[in-house]
Structure formats: structure tokens, C-alpha cells
Design a protein around this motif. Sequence first.
Motif, PDB file in Angstrom:
ATOM      1  N   UNK A 222       9.315   0.651  12.761  1.00 22.09           N
ATOM      2  CA  UNK A 222       9.221  -0.498  11.859  1.00 22.09           C
ATOM      3  C   UNK A 222      10.520  -1.286  11.817  1.00 22.09           C
ATOM      4  N   UNK A 223      10.333  -2.559  11.645  1.00 18.36           N
ATOM      5  CA  UNK A 223      11.443  -3.435  11.295  1.00 18.36           C
ATOM      6  C   UNK A 223      10.892  -4.356  10.221  1.00 18.36           C
ATOM      7  N   UNK A 224      11.630  -4.524   9.154  1.00 22.12           N
ATOM      8  CA  UNK A 224      11.182  -5.449   8.122  1.00 22.12           C
ATOM      9  C   UNK A 224      12.087  -6.669   8.162  1.00 22.12           C
ATOM     10  N   UNK A 225      11.471  -7.802   8.339  1.00 28.23           N
ATOM     11  CA  UNK A 225      12.188  -9.070   8.351  1.00 28.23           C
ATOM     12  C   UNK A 225      12.439  -9.457   6.892  1.00 28.23           C
ATOM     13  N   UNK A 226      13.694  -9.327   6.451  1.00 31.03           N
ATOM     14  CA  UNK A 226      14.024  -9.592   5.048  1.00 31.03           C
ATOM     15  C   UNK A 226      14.403 -11.055   4.850  1.00 31.03           C
ATOM     16  N   UNK A 227      13.756 -11.717   3.894  1.00 28.38           N
ATOM     17  CA  UNK A 227      14.039 -13.119   3.579  1.00 28.38           C
ATOM     18  C   UNK A 227      14.277 -13.284   2.085  1.00 28.38           C
ATOM     19  N   UNK A 228      14.637 -14.482   1.688  1.00 28.42           N
ATOM     20  CA  UNK A 228      14.882 -14.756   0.269  1.00 28.42           C
ATOM     21  C   UNK A 228      13.980 -15.915  -0.143  1.00 28.42           C
TER      22      UNK A 228
ATOM     23  N   UNK B 286       0.844  -1.194   0.000  1.00 26.41           N
ATOM     24  CA  UNK B 286       0.000   0.000   0.000  1.00 26.41           C
ATOM     25  C   UNK B 286       0.886   1.253   0.000  1.00 26.41           C
ATOM     26  N   UNK B 287       0.272   2.428  -0.192  1.00 29.72           N
ATOM     27  CA  UNK B 287       1.052   3.670  -0.094  1.00 29.72           C
ATOM     28  C   UNK B 287       1.757   3.812   1.262  1.00 29.72           C
ATOM     29  N   UNK B 288       1.088   3.438   2.350  1.00 31.90           N
ATOM     30  CA  UNK B 288       1.726   3.533   3.671  1.00 31.90           C
ATOM     31  C   UNK B 288       2.894   2.545   3.774  1.00 31.90           C
ATOM     32  N   UNK B 289       2.722   1.342   3.247  1.00 35.97           N
ATOM     33  CA  UNK B 289       3.844   0.385   3.198  1.00 35.97           C
ATOM     34  C   UNK B 289       5.048   1.003   2.487  1.00 35.97           C
ATOM     35  N   UNK B 290       4.787   1.728   1.393  1.00 37.19           N
ATOM     36  CA  UNK B 290       5.880   2.340   0.626  1.00 37.19           C
ATOM     37  C   UNK B 290       6.701   3.262   1.519  1.00 37.19           C
ATOM     38  N   UNK B 291       6.028   4.086   2.324  1.00 31.74           N
ATOM     39  CA  UNK B 291       6.745   5.018   3.198  1.00 31.74           C
ATOM     40  C   UNK B 291       7.530   4.248   4.253  1.00 31.74           C
ATOM     41  N   UNK B 292       6.901   3.244   4.853  1.00 30.55           N
ATOM     42  CA  UNK B 292       7.578   2.454   5.895  1.00 30.55           C
ATOM     43  C   UNK B 292       8.813   1.753   5.320  1.00 30.55           C
ATOM     44  N   UNK B 293       8.667   1.143   4.148  1.00 32.86           N
ATOM     45  CA  UNK B 293       9.806   0.466   3.527  1.00 32.86           C
ATOM     46  C   UNK B 293      10.897   1.456   3.135  1.00 32.86           C
ATOM     47  N   UNK B 294      10.497   2.611   2.629  1.00 32.42           N
ATOM     48  CA  UNK B 294      11.482   3.625   2.238  1.00 32.42           C
ATOM     49  C   UNK B 294      12.314   4.037   3.442  1.00 32.42           C
ATOM     50  N   UNK B 295      11.640   4.366   4.535  1.00 29.34           N
ATOM     51  CA  UNK B 295      12.335   4.851   5.734  1.00 29.34           C
ATOM     52  C   UNK B 295      13.266   3.769   6.277  1.00 29.34           C
TER      53      UNK B 295
END
Lengths: 258, 258
Positions: free
Chosen positions: B194-200, A76-85
Amino acid sequence: MTKLFHPTILVVNDDGITAPGIKAMMHVMKEIGRVVVVAPDSPQSGMGHAITIGKPLRLDEVDLYEGIEMYRCSGTPVDCVKLAVTKIFKGKKPDLCVSGINHGLNNSINVLYSGTMSAAVEGAIESIPSIGYSLDDYNMDANFQHCLKYVKEIALQVLQNGMPTGTLLNVNFPNTANIKGIKICRQANAKWAEEFDQRVDPYKRPYYWLTGVFQNNDNGEDTDVWALDHHYASVVPVQFDMTAHHAIPVLHSWKFNV
Amino acid sequence: MTKLFHPTILVVNDDGITAPGIKAMMHVMKEIGRVVVVAPDSPQSGMGHAITIGKPLRLDEVDLYEGIEMYRCSGTPVDCVKLAVTKIFKGKKPDLCVSGINHGLNNSINVLYSGTMSAAVEGAIESIPSIGYSLDDYNMDANFQHCLKYVKEIALQVLQNGMPTGTLLNVNFPNTANIKGIKICRQANAKWAEEFDQRVDPYKRPYYWLTGVFQNNDNGEDTDVWALDHHYASVVPVQFDMTAHHAIPVLHSWKFNV
């Protein structure tokens, strides 16, 4: 205005990474600073402040326009911001987050439904000065030319002045070549009167398309609806503290029997 | 309290129509009035104020619990409220809209991400007195027993007193058998780090799971976070006017060069 530095600008939207509105935005922002685009890989209109829980996200760098760092995101658009940051800026936050330019208005109550505005809200939650921009034209061939000088000037003002803590801007443009100027506004008291278009599928089962009519219940001349009706660009400061502070004393007067 | 009438109560949620939380809610509400349930056919947590645009919706009556009128909807929590108002109540609005009981807290900034709260916000936009309820237990076998008397009493108070125009309630319960009482609160200034758990994946491509840590940046003893930490049920009045009214004079002081 003195440009004191070469700011880093995060550009997001909800119409998707290939939308003409985000293309117009990134080219304006490139005149101001370093641009990083993180946008949904498909249209996400009406996604509000949705985030993706329970399924994984994709984030891939793409090369659509020369000289601009761009990523498409499956969320989603909010996911985009979270992933960017988190994954692109890695804690070193951008100086500005701009969302849009949306194809279609996000004035009044639309601030709640809009993925464009929710991305800007998320930027503000991350303490990044943030602005959502929208034009009153839903067409994919919308002409953004007339609003670009306003887009740029408002971004420069936010970079220069900063935003009051916990606020961001909701900027909407009328669909006219003769924008009269900028009006600082409040969100009009308006809503959608829903209508569902009921149809029957080939298996004889009913289904519904959401449609509706925008109803303005606000006669104020200080609202975004008024400004747009009178060919001004509307600028509404938005906050994400949703507490109805004025209602707290009312609730204190209630006698709970529990 | 005198019960003056037999109210009609719309029950919605975001965990889906089969969640234990909505079952607990509908049985409490049945003690108060006529219950109509319209809930998503699958979990919709984190959907915020999303609505379904660009694809059709399904709405089907189901018979899960004897004596309760129930519909499952293929859309978001907000879609459920819109369809209920338009297609089930057909303009004769219910006397109350309750959402939940959510499996997991929706205090503080979660009000923005929560499908539970967005359904209640949509009820309030439709001028229906509305309440979202959440319990601090994400498990599907959460025990709602200890909060049910509060759920009922708060609903009765809203039915008796009505809500101030443009507001609704966000009610959260601590996960304890010894709830100390009700605290009227404001939304705490908190956010998710946020923390994104990155996997492959098996094809060597990266993917990300959204996770995070809740960060409270608010020492106030009048917040929902404080109340819940101290074993009170928190009641926050919420509004959907997102205008940052205090920022309007600030923006008027800016000099736009356009």
C-alpha cells in the motif's frame, strides 16, 4: 509462559471505535504490551474484505481512554489495517494484530462476511500474527467478562509460538459464564438461508431488508459450530489462499475446445 | 459438446449494470441459454464479500437491452446474488452464475478484495456452478472481443461437468489479441504494497487516497500471475472453506494455560 518482550499490538474491529467489545479488548491487550487502536468511526459489520476505492479516507487521532493511542478511520476494517501499517507504523510492523471483540459470532461461513475477520485476514496478509475474536451476543451491552482470560491466553500463545505462514486465528466464544475450554476446529459447512423482508415506502415503491436463518449442514464434531453449541471457545486456523487445490486435477481432466 | 438443455444463467458484476464488461458477458451467455442480469446500480469495485446490513435495498427491473431480463440493485455484488436467488428465482436456482467481465484483473490475492469474485463465491455458497471473469484492462473502453470465445467455452464446460462441491472458478484474461490458451493454476502468493497519497483539503485537514503496487512473491510457474504474464488465460479453482487444515495439528501442539 515467559514474556520475552513488550510487544506492540494493533487493535481493530468492525463495530466501530466506541463499541464496548473493542474497549474490553484494548484493556486486556494493555496487560500484554503497547496498544495502538485504529478502528472505524462508524459500524462496519458485514463489510467483508471491502476496501475504499474512489473516495478519500480520513484518519484522526482521538483521546477516548487515557494512556491508549487511538485513531478513528472513515473507511472499512481492512482500510484501518492498511492505514495503520502504512501511516502509523510506517513499515515497522506491530507484533500482533487483534480484531474485535465482535458483538456477534463470526464462526463458519461468517468468516467471509465479517469485517472483524477480514481485518485480521489483512493483518495476516501483512505478515503480522493476527487473531479475530467474536462473542455470541449481538447486544451493545454484551458481557465480555467471561471470555477475557481466553482472549489474553490465546494472544500470548500466538506471540510465543507465531503463526504458520499465511494463517491467522478465528476465535469465537459462546455466550455463557461457563466456557468449558478451547477447541481447535475447522470451519463448519453452513450457510445463511436468506429471507428478504419486503416493505413499501411512503412513495409506494418496494424495498428490502436482508434477514436470514443460519443453516448448519455439517454434523462433524470437529467444527466451530459444534464447539460453540457445546460451550467451548472455538479456534479455527484460517488461510487466505483460496485455491481449491484438490480441484486442480479435476480441471486438468476437462477438454477445453478452444 | 452436446447442449442437453437451455440453461438459465444469472449474470452479475461489480462495475455496475451499465459497464461494457457485463454487456459483453450477457451477449455471450445469451448464445448459451436464458439470461437474467442482476447488477449493482453503481460501481462496487473493491467491495469484497460485503453485504448490506442496517439499511434497506432496492431492486428494480430495467429495460436496457432488448430481450434480456435485467434488474438493478442498490446493494453490493453479494447482495445482488442473494436478492436474485431469493426474490427473482424464488428458490428455483439458475444453472449457472457468471460474474463480470471485470474491468481489471482479479488474480492472486485480489480474489479477496474483488466484488466480482465475491459475487461468484456467493453463487457457489448457494450451490450454483459459478465463475468470475476478469480482463487485464481497467479502462471503460476495454476490448473484450479476444476473450469471448474463452468465456463461452469455460461456461459450457462448467455446465457440462459441474463444479466439485464447494468450489468455483476464477478466470482472468491477459490484455492481448493473442491469448495462447488456458492454464489451470493456483492463486499466486502476492500482495499489495500500500501507498496512501496524503493530501490536504480546503479546510487544512489531511485525507488519504489508497494506492499501491502489486508485489508477486511467488516464482512458481503454476500460478495465475505466471500464466497471465505469459499470455495465457488463468483458471483457478476457488473454495470458500477458509480453514487452514494444515495448521490444525500445529495448534493442537500448543499448551493453553487456561
